[in-house]
Write an enzyme that holds these catalytic residues in place. Structure first.
Site, PDB file in Angstrom:
ATOM      1  CG  ASP A  17     128.074  56.766  34.312  1.00 24.33           C
ATOM      2  OD1 ASP A  17     127.662  55.703  34.762  1.00 24.33           O
ATOM      3  OD2 ASP A  17     127.377  57.482  33.556  1.00 24.33           O
ATOM      4  CE  LYS A  36     126.605  57.541  37.898  1.00 20.78           C
ATOM      5  NZ  LYS A  36     126.904  56.137  37.625  1.00 20.78           N
TER       6      LYS A  36
END
Ligand code: NAP
Length: 456
Positions: free
Chosen positions: A176, A136
């Site tokens: 995201d 991430k």
């Protein structure tokens, strides 16, 4: 029986020791602690039955990222002033494939948020059944109010550093919060310029003209609804004619609303970080799409076009609206114990986490205690990363599948995730507890691959 009792005690004490180590090693990182606790607590039965995972130090190794990169992102704003943000990439685990996970641009981004997201991603990616590890990234850059030129300059500077650590077989970022098709496009352009190679598989969520997949934009929202539909069908229900509340009005929310409406549900509310709208006639999705995807406006504008609807400033009260199905699709910890109790007292049947970790640990307890069907994020919202992996597959083959092909595969993947979560929960004496089921199903594949590959 006695023997089993001892194994359980050993597993519990191992979990408690590693959790203490995580807290000590990562002080003040509350979101990361919360994500680790949720997973670790549910792994006790699998550790008790398979002590090899304890012998191989699997939890210690899983809770420590293989790599955490923090870097400076300098850029120049439209006034000619130098700005400096902080960028992150966490490469959590590569046991089953290259690191894979989105990039978040939001002022709240810090090491704790990125680590909680990366940790979750490792199990989620495993659950999809596809060969992708967990990662991430992001930055504390706030895209709100920035010009297109500023977004481009910032994003290029971000990629100038990130490009050193990623690649189609190394680490494959995606979008995201705050990172959509525009930002992915700028990142891809900068990566291509630096490397001098057109490596389509380095990023997913790309535009359709340069290697993107049909169905990726819709995947997380549609997948969320497919998963919840599976939960409902197991008890003879469905979305049809149900009242639904969806928080957020970004990528996940918009396509969750779209699919819920297609299945015959009435979605009566959605939100942004300033407030929420309630439309008892049903949210007009075309208006939300235009306001959010095209014009970049606030959700409060909805009521100027639909005066019968109401706008309320602030986010948390959205959960006071009576509904059958709640889909939190905005951000972490948006449903606390109070909100969960409100939903329960209004008769909610099912909650599906479209966002990552939108429910606190206490809220999850409330749902379980009250027998609400509860779908945890790492299972429910895995459709996005699953279609990202399908995008990677198409890039490798230099082919493009039709929307229908991708959507059919997505539905199949969501069904499989649901089934494997249900079965793992049943196998480990927690029938119906999909938190336990998803965590165990995701964990075992990664843990077994780590053991096979040795201590590296
Ligand atoms: P997005 O397009 O940027 O939309 C985010 C939405 O949530 C916006 O409506 C935003 O409102 C709202 N929001 C953001 N921060 C908030 C806060 N602190 N309080 C209240 N509302 C807030 O992002 P997204 O891609 O839909 O992601 C939403 C969630 O889904 C995140 O948890 C993300 O990690 C998760 N997720 C996304 C994907 C994906 O494929 N995109 C996949 C899996 C999981 P504003 O417009 O006011 O900021």
């Amino acid at each position: 029986m006695e023997h089993q009792h001892t194994e359980t005690e050993i597993a519990k004490s191992y979990v408690a020791d590693v959790y203490e180590l995580v807290k000590k090693r990562n002080p003040n990182e509350n979101e990361f602690h919360q994500a680790v606790k949720e997973v670790f607590d549910s792994l006790v039965p699998v550790l008790a039955k398979n002590p090899k995972y304890i012998r191989h130090g699997i939890l210690e190794r899983m809770a420590e990222p293989e790599r955490l990169i923090s870097f400076q992102v300098p850029w120049i704003d439209d006034h000619g002033t130098i700005q400096v943000n902080r960028g992150f990439r966490v490469q959590f685990n590569s046991a089953i494939g290259p690191y894979k996970g989105g990039i978040r641009f939001h002022p709240s981004v810090n090491a704790s948020i990125i680590k909680f997201l990366g940790f979750e991603q490792m199990f989620k990616n495993s659950l999809t059944g596809l060969p992708i590890g967990g990662g991430k990234g992001g930055s504390d850059f706030d895209p709100k109010g920035k010009s297109d030129q500023e977004i481009m300059r910032f994003t290029q500077s971000f990629m100038s550093e990130l490009s050193k650590y990623i690649g189609p077989d190394v680490d494959v970022p995606a979008g995201d919060i705050g990172v959509g098709a525009r930002e992915i496009g700028y990142m891809f352009g900068q990566y291509k310029k630096i490397r001098g190679h057109f490596e389509a598989g380095v990023l997913t969520g790309k535009g359709l003209t340069y290697g993107g997949s049909l169905g990726r934009t819709e995947a997380t929202g549609y997948g969320t609804v497919y998963f919840v539909e599976e939960m409902l069908q197991d008890i003879g229900l469905s979305f049809a004619d149900r009242t639904v509340v969806v928080s957020g009005s970004g990528n996940v929310s918009i396509y969750a609303i779209e699919k819920a409406q297609q299945l015959g549900a009435k979605v009566v509310a959605c939100s942004d970080s300033s407030g929420y709208v309630f439309d008892e006639q049903g949210i007009d999705l075309a208006t939300v799409k235009r306001l959010k995807e095209v014009e970049g406006k606030r959700i409060s504008e909805y009521v100027t076009e639909h005066p019968h609807a109401q706008y309320y400033p602030g986010c948390s009260n959205i959960w006071s609206i009576p509904c059958d199905i709640a889909l939190p699709c905005a951000t972490q910890n948006e449903i606390d114990e109070i909100a969960a109790n409100l939903l329960v007292s209004n008769g909610v049947l099912a909650v599906g986490e479209g966002a990552n970790m939108p429910s606190t640990l206490q809220a999850i307890d409330v749902f379980h205690e009250n027998k609400v069907l509860f779908g945890p994020a790492k299972a429910v919202n895995a459709g996005g990363v699953a279609v990202s992996a399908l995008e990677m597959a198409q890039n490798s083959m230099r082919l493009s599948w039709s929307f229908e092909e991708v959507d059919t595969k997505l539905q199949e993947i969501m069904k499989n995730i649901y089934r494997s979560s249900v079965e793992a929960a049943r196998e480990f004496n927690a029938p119906g507890n999909l938190v336990v089921g998803a965590n165990i199903a995701g964990f075992k594949k990664v843990a077994d691959a780590m053991i096979s590959q040795g201590v590296i």
